[in-house]
Design a protein around this motif. Structure first.
Motif, mmCIF file in Angstrom:
data_model
loop_
_atom_site.group_PDB
_atom_site.id
_atom_site.type_symbol
_atom_site.label_atom_id
_atom_site.label_comp_id
_atom_site.label_asym_id
_atom_site.label_seq_id
_atom_site.Cartn_x
_atom_site.Cartn_y
_atom_site.Cartn_z
ATOM 1 N N ASP A 10 -5.076 25.099 33.821
ATOM 2 C CA ASP A 10 -4.906 24.553 32.361
ATOM 3 C C ASP A 10 -4.411 23.238 32.391
ATOM 4 O O ASP A 10 -4.040 22.577 31.336
ATOM 5 N N SER A 11 -4.551 22.317 33.573
ATOM 6 C CA SER A 11 -3.801 21.208 33.647
ATOM 7 C C SER A 11 -4.764 19.981 32.735
ATOM 8 O O SER A 11 -3.980 19.044 32.222
ATOM 9 N N LYS A 12 -5.853 20.181 32.425
ATOM 10 C CA LYS A 12 -6.540 19.275 31.562
ATOM 11 C C LYS A 12 -6.756 19.728 30.052
ATOM 12 O O LYS A 12 -7.254 19.018 29.320
ATOM 13 N N ASN A 13 -5.941 20.727 29.624
ATOM 14 C CA ASN A 13 -5.762 21.391 28.446
ATOM 15 C C ASN A 13 -5.247 20.204 27.441
ATOM 16 O O ASN A 13 -4.252 19.555 27.861
ATOM 17 N N THR A 14 -5.804 19.865 26.255
ATOM 18 C CA THR A 14 -5.146 19.003 25.231
ATOM 19 C C THR A 14 -4.739 19.699 24.034
ATOM 20 O O THR A 14 -4.249 19.080 23.004
ATOM 21 N N TYR A 23 -9.536 26.004 24.564
ATOM 22 C CA TYR A 23 -9.576 25.138 25.955
ATOM 23 C C TYR A 23 -10.526 25.838 26.692
ATOM 24 O O TYR A 23 -11.564 25.388 27.038
ATOM 25 N N TRP A 74 -15.295 19.862 35.466
ATOM 26 C CA TRP A 74 -14.216 20.595 35.235
ATOM 27 C C TRP A 74 -13.091 20.774 36.381
ATOM 28 O O TRP A 74 -12.042 21.308 36.084
ATOM 29 N N PHE A 76 -10.452 20.209 39.581
ATOM 30 C CA PHE A 76 -9.388 19.385 39.423
ATOM 31 C C PHE A 76 -9.348 18.141 39.875
ATOM 32 O O PHE A 76 -9.975 17.493 40.574
ATOM 33 N N ASP A 77 -8.249 17.171 39.344
ATOM 34 C CA ASP A 77 -8.289 15.974 39.376
ATOM 35 C C ASP A 77 -7.686 15.712 40.885
ATOM 36 O O ASP A 77 -6.900 16.402 41.477
#
Length: 77
Positions: A10-14, A23, A74, A76-77
């Motif tokens: 959930d690291s990209k969740n806004t 999300y 989607w 991970f960065d």
């Protein structure tokens, strides 16, 4: 036939935490519209064992090409 699994945190969740489900539904909707071999997803609460994430989603595909496309969007960065 192989089943490919992709794990997303959930690291990209806004969204605010109380709307975290949206999300996962956004990702699900994107996969349904862009990946023909998409099968579905499950979400696991990991907040009791992880200091970084609250939930992790597992998205499943039958085609490796769809898996790669999904990871590009989607992953991970």
């Amino acid at each position: 036939m192989n089943l490919y699994r992709v794990y997303v945190n959930d690291s990209k969740n806004t969204y605010p935490y109380e709307h975290l489900e949206q999300y996962w539904l956004d990702i699900d909707s994107w996969a349904r519209n862009n990946c023909a071999s998409y099968v579905g997803y499950d979400v696991q609460d990991v907040s009791d064992v992880s200091l970084q994430w609250d939930e992790v989603g597992e998205y499943r595909f039958f085609d490796e090409k769809d898996t790669v496309l999904f990871k590009l969007k989607w992953g991970f960065d």
